[in-house]
Write an enzyme that holds these catalytic residues in place. Structure first.
Site, PDB file in Angstrom:
ATOM      1  N   GLU A 199      -3.981  12.080  27.733  1.00 32.45           N
ATOM      2  CA  GLU A 199      -5.012  12.995  27.256  1.00 32.45           C
ATOM      3  C   GLU A 199      -6.324  12.653  27.933  1.00 32.45           C
ATOM      4  O   GLU A 199      -6.437  11.631  28.616  1.00 32.45           O
ATOM      5  CB  GLU A 199      -5.136  12.932  25.729  1.00 32.45           C
ATOM      6  CG  GLU A 199      -5.561  11.581  25.191  1.00 32.45           C
ATOM      7  CD  GLU A 199      -5.463  11.494  23.674  1.00 32.45           C
ATOM      8  OE1 GLU A 199      -4.608  12.146  23.073  1.00 32.45           O
ATOM      9  OE2 GLU A 199      -6.262  10.741  23.091  1.00 32.45           O
TER      10      GLU A 199
ATOM     11  N   GLY B  84       0.842  -1.202   0.000  1.00 30.47           N
ATOM     12  CA  GLY B  84       0.000   0.000   0.000  1.00 30.47           C
ATOM     13  C   GLY B  84       0.872   1.244   0.000  1.00 30.47           C
ATOM     14  O   GLY B  84       2.071   1.174   0.270  1.00 30.47           O
ATOM     15  N   LYS B  85       0.254   2.379  -0.276  1.00 27.98           N
ATOM     16  CA  LYS B  85       1.018   3.621  -0.391  1.00 27.98           C
ATOM     17  C   LYS B  85       1.702   3.995   0.933  1.00 27.98           C
ATOM     18  O   LYS B  85       2.911   4.240   0.978  1.00 27.98           O
ATOM     19  CB  LYS B  85       0.079   4.742  -0.831  1.00 27.98           C
ATOM     20  CG  LYS B  85       0.822   5.864  -1.494  1.00 27.98           C
ATOM     21  CD  LYS B  85      -0.133   6.900  -2.084  1.00 27.98           C
ATOM     22  CE  LYS B  85       0.642   8.180  -2.342  1.00 27.98           C
ATOM     23  NZ  LYS B  85      -0.067   9.372  -1.923  1.00 27.98           N
ATOM     24  N   ALA B  86       0.913   4.002   2.015  1.00 27.59           N
ATOM     25  CA  ALA B  86       1.477   4.378   3.316  1.00 27.59           C
ATOM     26  C   ALA B  86       2.491   3.341   3.773  1.00 27.59           C
ATOM     27  O   ALA B  86       3.567   3.684   4.278  1.00 27.59           O
ATOM     28  CB  ALA B  86       0.356   4.522   4.356  1.00 27.59           C
TER      29      ALA B  86
ATOM     30  N   TYR C 225       6.061  13.669  19.251  1.00 24.19           N
ATOM     31  CA  TYR C 225       7.166  14.284  18.497  1.00 24.19           C
ATOM     32  C   TYR C 225       7.587  15.579  19.182  1.00 24.19           C
ATOM     33  O   TYR C 225       8.768  15.888  19.318  1.00 24.19           O
ATOM     34  CB  TYR C 225       6.766  14.609  17.053  1.00 24.19           C
ATOM     35  CG  TYR C 225       6.084  13.498  16.287  1.00 24.19           C
ATOM     36  CD1 TYR C 225       6.211  12.163  16.679  1.00 24.19           C
ATOM     37  CD2 TYR C 225       5.320  13.782  15.148  1.00 24.19           C
ATOM     38  CE1 TYR C 225       5.570  11.152  15.968  1.00 24.19           C
ATOM     39  CE2 TYR C 225       4.690  12.783  14.438  1.00 24.19           C
ATOM     40  CZ  TYR C 225       4.805  11.477  14.859  1.00 24.19           C
ATOM     41  OH  TYR C 225       4.169  10.490  14.147  1.00 24.19           O
TER      42      TYR C 225
ATOM     43  N   ILE D 127      -0.390   0.416  13.217  1.00 29.74           N
ATOM     44  CA  ILE D 127      -0.422   1.855  12.936  1.00 29.74           C
ATOM     45  C   ILE D 127      -1.825   2.295  12.514  1.00 29.74           C
ATOM     46  O   ILE D 127      -2.250   3.407  12.797  1.00 29.74           O
ATOM     47  CB  ILE D 127       0.573   2.195  11.795  1.00 29.74           C
ATOM     48  CG1 ILE D 127       1.974   1.622  12.069  1.00 29.74           C
ATOM     49  CG2 ILE D 127       0.620   3.694  11.536  1.00 29.74           C
ATOM     50  CD1 ILE D 127       2.701   2.196  13.243  1.00 29.74           C
ATOM     51  N   THR D 128      -2.543   1.411  11.830  1.00 30.25           N
ATOM     52  CA  THR D 128      -3.846   1.710  11.233  1.00 30.25           C
ATOM     53  C   THR D 128      -4.794   2.480  12.154  1.00 30.25           C
ATOM     54  O   THR D 128      -4.974   2.114  13.306  1.00 30.25           O
ATOM     55  CB  THR D 128      -4.539   0.387  10.828  1.00 30.25           C
ATOM     56  OG1 THR D 128      -3.625  -0.350  10.023  1.00 30.25           O
ATOM     57  CG2 THR D 128      -5.835   0.647  10.067  1.00 30.25           C
TER      58      THR D 128
ATOM     59  N   HIS E 194      -9.332  11.738  18.528  1.00 27.76           N
ATOM     60  CA  HIS E 194      -9.147  10.340  18.891  1.00 27.76           C
ATOM     61  C   HIS E 194     -10.469   9.754  19.385  1.00 27.76           C
ATOM     62  O   HIS E 194     -11.185  10.401  20.151  1.00 27.76           O
ATOM     63  CB  HIS E 194      -8.120  10.212  20.026  1.00 27.76           C
ATOM     64  CG  HIS E 194      -6.703  10.404  19.571  1.00 27.76           C
ATOM     65  ND1 HIS E 194      -5.713  10.787  20.442  1.00 27.76           N
ATOM     66  CD2 HIS E 194      -6.117  10.268  18.373  1.00 27.76           C
ATOM     67  CE1 HIS E 194      -4.571  10.868  19.777  1.00 27.76           C
ATOM     68  NE2 HIS E 194      -4.791  10.566  18.516  1.00 27.76           N
TER      69      HIS E 194
END
Lengths: 396, 293
Positions: B211, B18-20, B161, B96-97, B249
């Site tokens: 969170e 897949g692309k990702a 990050y 990751i999905t 989320h």
């Protein structure tokens, strides 16, 4: 995704869960005929909006009119419907503007011996769905959970095995049910747990759940929320969506694949990632400003989606300044830079724009913005960005 | 030392065609990850990024000795991909999905718990795991990280990050950074990671980003109070979030008066954790926590 009470009750009825007979109508005349068709001595006229607290809620232009009314004649049903239809109903969940009533549900009255509560949610701690019941029906369940948590009884159940009969019996006993009511409760509890799993619900609630004079359990109210991530499995449920109940900006953002929540402030936020988007709101408030929205453009957004995000923010008359806060991961800073330039060309910036870029392809992104003729306030780091945007919004 | 993954980890990507999947596999390889193969049902025999593609995870384990996977398959197939990896003997499974149905995860969670207790699932809806300088499995930008003593864990991607970048700029490198994921049901919890960081020789301090929604932070605070000797700093996102609204989320929602930032911050502070007031202050909060101990 949310649905209306009348839709939830249809799903309940189809699943074998007892609900009162009712007819959904859109005009006062239809309300009168519905009363006659139901044929009983009394009926309840209930405003159909997605927000809760309708019974205590009031019509904005006529605060003596509530969103739920008991009526004893066709004329009274017509009058109640006329007072609600087309009017904004203000409840604890709608905000001060209220939500316009487009339909009312006319439902037969029922003989209530006791009012209980039933709810199903997915419990994070046990990683499974859990059925909750309480003797304190008709109350605000959050208040019950706070003040008398010992009156709420829970049974986690396996998604595939479903609720077991013994679990129903234990709960029924704790609710003080006896005889035929125990059997009626078992039938209802298992049916609603099955429905919850089958339709990928995120919440199912019956408040009040009533025990009738003859000892049967009946769902007097019905609320269902569905897991947005699972709607692809349920095209029939997707059709029940009523977009007129949703915030237009949130709807528009959703169509573009963006996650947007309308707030009350005047600083527009465009951020990648939900955690960073929430933190950006917090940061603006910490520095004396008020965010006008939560907006997560996500990781994989294309230039067109981010441009649409700008259109939504810049189209909001409350927005006096915009903060773009991007920490590129999947999202590349160049994508954001392109979108800023595109939005400038096609939408135009009528308010100051503060941009803070970091992460993947940050140098290229910053260079694209610096070399353009777009008037941008650049920021270094989070605190600098927040101070600059709060100052810009204050000066506007 | 580090936790979960290191330079010896042999990684596959499920969904590499897949692309990702391909884009991030490329970045991981460039970072130095030993990405040994990809898996996409029906695409076995192809080559992507000079790596063989197999039809099944079992094949990649047998032929390439794979022991960790990162999953990029679409949401409807993620539950199946996770259980396939576990059944093939993969011990570190990183999903990751984004957008996996919550009841799918309820089912997966029970199966892993009962049938594959040795497998560690991170995610879904997470940025992945990185041991700086050794192995990157996920979508985080590699260059912001630097090897060092701080274990980082978070329910959010980009906020991680942000924290890592602040730490790096303060010359505080990271042992391993883990994104838990933003969904209501995720595989690995803060407490699972606290146990690993506490036992890890290289980790000297722990940075945690939580969170609103749920009670994972409160549970972590109670655990820290009882069992963690290393300094801990934290930040909670969503102080200004209104109740009843899902903040991006699926798991970030204040419901029934539960899951507010105030409750979480109070629990963390009570456990002796240094709580950052501002998201710009996460790195310095960790520094304060280290100096205090």
């Amino acid at each position: 995704m949310n649905i209306h009470e009348f839709q939830a009750k249809k799903l309940f009825r189809d699943a074998g869960i007892a609900v009162p007979r009712g007819i959904v109508v859109e005009t006062p005349e239809e309300a009168a005929s519905a009363f006659k068709e139901l044929g009983g001595p009394l009926a309840v006229v209930k405003a159909q909006i997605h927000a809760g607290g309708r019974g205590k809620g009031t019509i904005k232009s006529n605060p003596s009119q509530h969103g739920v009314e008991l009526v004893k004649s066709a004329e009274a049903a017509e009058k109640a419907a006329a007072a609600m239809l087309g009017e904004p109903l203000v409840t604890i969940q709608t905000g001060p503007e209220g939500q316009t009533v487009r339909r009312v549900y006319v439902e037969e009255g029922c003989d209530i011996a006791r009012e209980l509560y039933l709810g199903i949610v997915v419990d994070r701690a046990s990683a499974s769905p859990v059925l909750m019941v309480s003797t304190e029906g008709g109350m605000d369940i959050e208040e019950v959970a706070e003040k008398t948590p010992e009156l709420i009884f829970k049974a986690p159940f396996d998604a595939d095995r479903g609720l077991m009969p013994y679990q129903s019996r234990v709960l029924a006993q704790k609710l003080g049910l006896t005889g035929a009511s125990v059997r009626s409760a078992d039938k209802m509890f298992r049916a609603i747990c099955k429905l919850f799993v089958k339709l990928d619900c995120s919440l199912a609630e019956v408040n009040p759940l009533v025990v009738t004079g003859s000892g049967d359990l009946m769902a007097l109210d019905g609320k269902i929320n569905f897991d947005d991530n699972a709607i692809f499995r349920h095209p029939d449920i997707a059709e029940l969506r009523d977009t007129s109940e949703e915030n237009p900006n949130e709807l528009r953002a959703g169509k573009a694949g963006l996650s947007y929540v309308q707030l009350e402030g005047n600083i527009g936020c465009l951020v990648n990632g939900a955690g960073l988007a929430m933190s950006t709101m917090d940061l603006i408030k910490l520095h004396g400003g008020q965010p006008s929205n939560f907006l997560d453009v996500g990781g994989g957004a294309k230039t067109e989606q981010v441009t649409e995000a700008f259109r939504i923010l810049l189209g909001d008359p409350n927005v006096k300044a915009v903060l773009v806060n991007i920490f590129g991961g999947i999202m590349q800073c160049t994508t954001i830079a392109s979108a800023v330039l595109e939005a400038y060309k096609t939408v135009g910036f009528n308010v100051p724009l503060v941009v803070r870029l970091e992460g993947t392809e940050v140098e290229e992104g910053r260079k694209m913005l610096a070399e353009s003729d777009v008037d941008i306030i650049t920021a270094e780091g989070l605190t600098d960005a927040a101070k600059k945007v709060v100052a810009a919004a204050g000066a506007a | 030392m580090s936790i979960l993954i290191n330079k010896g980890t042999r990684v596959i990507c499920q969904g590499i065609t897949g692309k990702a999947g391909e884009f991030h596999s490329k970045n991981c390889i460039e970072y130095g990850t030993q990405l040994v193969a990809g898996v996409t049902p029906g695409k076995g025999g192809q080559t992507v990024l000079d790596r063989p593609v197999y039809d099944t995870v079992a094949e990649s384990v047998e032929k390439e000795g794979a022991d960790a996977t990162m999953i990029f398959v679409p949401p409807p197939f993620t539950a199946d991909a996770i259980l396939e990896a576990a059944d093939a003997g993969i011990k570190v499974i990183i999903a990751i999905t984004e957008g996996v149905p919550v009841l799918d995860m309820a089912r997966v969670y029970k199966v892993l718990e009962n049938e594959y207790p040795d497998a560690v699932l991170v995610g879904p809806n997470c940025p992945g795991v990185i041991t700086p300088g050794e192995c990157k499995m996920g979508i985080m930008p590699g260059y912001i990280h630097t090897p060092g003593p701080v274990g980082v864990m978070s329910r959010s991607g980009t906020l991680t990050y942000e924290a890592v970048w602040q730490l790096t700029n303060l010359k505080l490198g990271q042992s391993t950074c883990v994104g838990l994921g933003g969904d209501p049901i995720v595989g690995t919890s803060f407490i699972d990671l606290l146990k690993m960081y506490e036992a890890d020789g290289k980790t000297e301090a722990i940075m945690m980003m939580g969170e609103i929604g749920g009670t994972a932070e409160e549970e972590a605070a109670a655990y820290v109070k009882e069992h963690v000797t290393k300094p801990v700093a934290a930040f909670i996102a969503g102080r200004t979030a209104p109740p009843g609204k899902r903040m991006g989320h699926a798991g970030a929602i204040i419901s029934g008066g539960k899951g507010t930032a105030e409750d979480k911050i109070a629990a963390l502070t009570d456990a002796g954790i240094e709580v950052a007031e501002s998201p710009a202050d996460m790195g310095t909060a960790l520094k304060r926590a280290m100096e205090r101990k």
